[in-house]
Design an enzyme around this catalytic site. Structure first.
Site, PDB file in Angstrom:
ATOM      1  N   ASP A 117       0.947  -1.162  -0.077  1.00  0.00           N
ATOM      2  CA  ASP A 117      -0.109   0.085  -0.129  1.00  0.00           C
ATOM      3  C   ASP A 117       1.090   1.268  -0.062  1.00  0.00           C
ATOM      4  O   ASP A 117       2.263   1.024   0.265  1.00  0.00           O
ATOM      5  CB  ASP A 117      -1.122   0.114   1.216  1.00  0.00           C
ATOM      6  CG  ASP A 117      -1.983   1.370   1.612  1.00  0.00           C
ATOM      7  OD1 ASP A 117      -2.481   1.660   0.479  1.00  0.00           O
ATOM      8  OD2 ASP A 117      -1.902   1.750   2.519  1.00  0.00           O
ATOM      9  N   SER A 118       0.416   2.335  -0.221  1.00  0.00           N
ATOM     10  CA  SER A 118       1.068   3.529   0.001  1.00  0.00           C
ATOM     11  C   SER A 118       1.615   3.942   1.400  1.00  0.00           C
ATOM     12  O   SER A 118       2.733   4.760   1.422  1.00  0.00           O
ATOM     13  CB  SER A 118       0.097   4.840  -0.476  1.00  0.00           C
ATOM     14  OG  SER A 118      -0.792   4.938   0.443  1.00  0.00           O
TER      15      SER A 118
ATOM     16  N   GLY B 224      -2.978   8.983  -3.461  1.00  0.00           N
ATOM     17  CA  GLY B 224      -4.191   9.159  -4.115  1.00  0.00           C
ATOM     18  C   GLY B 224      -4.194  10.758  -4.747  1.00  0.00           C
ATOM     19  O   GLY B 224      -4.927  10.940  -5.731  1.00  0.00           O
TER      20      GLY B 224
ATOM     21  N   CYS C 109      -4.300  -1.420  -2.112  1.00  0.00           N
ATOM     22  CA  CYS C 109      -4.824   0.092  -2.307  1.00  0.00           C
ATOM     23  C   CYS C 109      -5.404   0.387  -3.327  1.00  0.00           C
ATOM     24  O   CYS C 109      -4.965  -0.166  -4.541  1.00  0.00           O
ATOM     25  CB  CYS C 109      -3.182   0.636  -2.492  1.00  0.00           C
ATOM     26  SG  CYS C 109      -3.240   2.449  -2.901  1.00  0.00           S
ATOM     27  N   ASN C 110      -6.500   0.887  -3.530  1.00  0.00           N
ATOM     28  CA  ASN C 110      -7.234   1.245  -4.522  1.00  0.00           C
ATOM     29  C   ASN C 110      -6.471   2.097  -5.453  1.00  0.00           C
ATOM     30  O   ASN C 110      -6.778   1.975  -6.766  1.00  0.00           O
ATOM     31  CB  ASN C 110      -8.619   1.972  -4.195  1.00  0.00           C
ATOM     32  CG  ASN C 110      -9.633   1.015  -3.449  1.00  0.00           C
ATOM     33  OD1 ASN C 110     -10.455   0.393  -4.080  1.00  0.00           O
ATOM     34  ND2 ASN C 110      -9.571   0.665  -2.191  1.00  0.00           N
TER      35      ASN C 110
ATOM     36  N   GLU D 274      -5.311   9.644   8.934  1.00  0.00           N
ATOM     37  CA  GLU D 274      -4.005   9.464   9.182  1.00  0.00           C
ATOM     38  C   GLU D 274      -4.020  10.184  10.577  1.00  0.00           C
ATOM     39  O   GLU D 274      -2.813   9.667  11.580  1.00  0.00           O
ATOM     40  CB  GLU D 274      -3.067   9.832   8.104  1.00  0.00           C
ATOM     41  CG  GLU D 274      -3.206   8.834   6.970  1.00  0.00           C
ATOM     42  CD  GLU D 274      -2.035   7.929   6.949  1.00  0.00           C
ATOM     43  OE1 GLU D 274      -1.145   8.014   7.577  1.00  0.00           O
ATOM     44  OE2 GLU D 274      -2.033   6.855   6.203  1.00  0.00           O
TER      45      GLU D 274
ATOM     46  N   CYS E  22     -11.483   2.586  -0.766  1.00  0.00           N
ATOM     47  CA  CYS E  22     -10.056   3.125  -0.076  1.00  0.00           C
ATOM     48  C   CYS E  22      -9.789   2.298   0.954  1.00  0.00           C
ATOM     49  O   CYS E  22     -10.642   2.333   1.925  1.00  0.00           O
ATOM     50  CB  CYS E  22     -10.103   4.566   0.310  1.00  0.00           C
ATOM     51  SG  CYS E  22      -8.441   5.208   1.028  1.00  0.00           S
TER      52      CYS E  22
ATOM     53  N   HIS F 146      -8.166   2.837   3.689  1.00  0.00           N
ATOM     54  CA  HIS F 146      -8.127   3.451   4.794  1.00  0.00           C
ATOM     55  C   HIS F 146      -9.746   3.409   5.583  1.00  0.00           C
ATOM     56  O   HIS F 146      -9.627   3.658   6.632  1.00  0.00           O
ATOM     57  CB  HIS F 146      -7.871   4.961   4.546  1.00  0.00           C
ATOM     58  CG  HIS F 146      -6.230   5.090   4.690  1.00  0.00           C
ATOM     59  ND1 HIS F 146      -5.485   4.663   3.610  1.00  0.00           N
ATOM     60  CD2 HIS F 146      -5.347   5.857   5.418  1.00  0.00           C
ATOM     61  CE1 HIS F 146      -4.229   5.043   3.711  1.00  0.00           C
ATOM     62  NE2 HIS F 146      -4.255   5.832   4.969  1.00  0.00           N
TER      63      HIS F 146
HETATM   64  N1  DGL Z   1      -5.098   3.282   0.841  1.00  0.00           N
HETATM   65  C1  DGL Z   1      -5.033   4.143  -0.286  1.00  0.00           C
HETATM   66  C2  DGL Z   1      -6.407   3.597  -1.281  1.00  0.00           C
HETATM   67  O1  DGL Z   1      -6.901   2.793  -1.110  1.00  0.00           O
HETATM   68  C3  DGL Z   1      -5.251   5.415  -0.184  1.00  0.00           C
HETATM   69  C4  DGL Z   1      -4.335   6.451   0.615  1.00  0.00           C
HETATM   70  C5  DGL Z   1      -3.479   7.032  -0.232  1.00  0.00           C
HETATM   71  O2  DGL Z   1      -3.791   8.139  -1.015  1.00  0.00           O
HETATM   72  O3  DGL Z   1      -2.188   6.731  -0.478  1.00  0.00           O
HETATM   73  O4  DGL Z   1      -6.525   4.077  -2.112  1.00  0.00           O
END
Ligand code: DGL
Length: 272
Positions: free
Chosen positions: A15-16, A48, A78-79, A159, A191, A193
């Site tokens: 993930d990011s 994102g 991560c989407n 976050e 997402c 998160h």
């Molecule tokens: N967890 C990331 C997602 O599912 C979003 C976080 C980011 O923007 O890095 O898109």
């Protein structure tokens, strides 16, 4: 690179940052015998707001790390990365590992259970602008109307630990009262998160709406894949490793929220 893996080889998850730990947690609950190598690209968080080309470049380098660790499957938790880099990664990795993204299992669930319904989608700008959910759901031809809304403030809000409070209520209310999300039958949390604010979103709708959480759906898709390909691990002592491209104490402290227990993060020198 020809990688040989076996049943005990780990599941790679990236993930990011640490949001993808919601997916890692769901996987560790559903498949407790699997070892996990998690990579959070905290040096480039958030994805994102990044360009497709940048996310593709980061994803390839991370896939290399996970392949070198001998991962039998790589889960893009991560989407934003799933929408920007899945096709490229699949081509890059080829037979070395299976790639599972967070979008396809969700599209499969929505198109099999919500034919003829109106579905909402919230996610980062990158995910929504990519149009990947919209295209895949439309291609399934199930007369589903998808309303997609970018909700960029939610990742920094989460976050920073802002949930279940007045500020998060107001931000959520602003987004969820958007006219595009009126009269939806279900909402995709697009997402990784967002599982952390699932209860708050559910309360906003007086618990009268189905919330589709990709962490659970993806864990099930992974289990189905491992089962049908005879790849389930049968070790009784799985090893979990959590790597990040940039380390701070606050990232480590936040793992408690995302993984439901604090884990030790190791700095990986990928970008040094
Ligand atoms: N967890 C990331 C997602 O599912 C979003 C976080 C980011 O923007 O890095 O898109």
């Amino acid at each position: 690179m020809q990688i040989i893996y076996n049943l005990e080889s780990p599941i790679g998850i990236f993930d990011s940052g640490i949001g993808g730990l919601t997916v890692a947690h769901a996987i560790s609950q559903l498949l407790p015998q699997e070892s996990i190598v998690y990579f959070g690209d905290t040096a480039h968080l958030p994805y994102g707001d990044k360009s497709e080309a940048s996310i593709q470049a980061y994803s390839i380098k991370i896939a290399d790390v996970l392949l070198k660790k001998g991962c039998k499957v790589i889960v893009i938790a991560c989407n934003s990365a799933s929408s920007a880099a899945y096709e490229l990664l699949k081509e890059y990795v080829r037979k070395d590992a299976k790639i599972i993204n967070v979008i396809d299992p969700m599209v499969q669930l929505v198109t099999s259970q919500f034919a003829g319904k109106k579905i909402g989608l919230i996610g980062t700008k990158r995910t929504i602008q990519s149009g990947v959910y919209t295209k895949k759901i439309k291609d399934a031809n199930k007369n589903i109307s998808l309303s997609a809304l970018p909700t960029p403030l939610l990742v920094p809000m989460i976050e920073e630990g802002f949930f279940n409070n007045k500020i998060s209520h107001e931000i959520l209310e602003k987004y969820l009262t958007d006219s595009s999300l009126k009269t939806i039958d279900a909402l995709i949390l697009g997402c990784t998160h967002y599982p952390l604010i699932k209860n708050e979103i559910s309360s906003f709708y007086s618990h009268n709406i189905t919330l589709l959480d990709s962490s659970e759906v993806v864990a099930q898709a992974l289990k189905d894949y491992l089962t049908s390909n005879g790849l389930l691990s049968n070790t009784t002592s799985p090893i979990h490793q959590f790597l990040v491209s940039d380390y701070t104490d606050s990232f480590e402290a936040s793992t408690r929220i995302f993984f439901r227990k604090e884990v030790h993060l190791q700095k990986h020198p990928l970008w040094n």
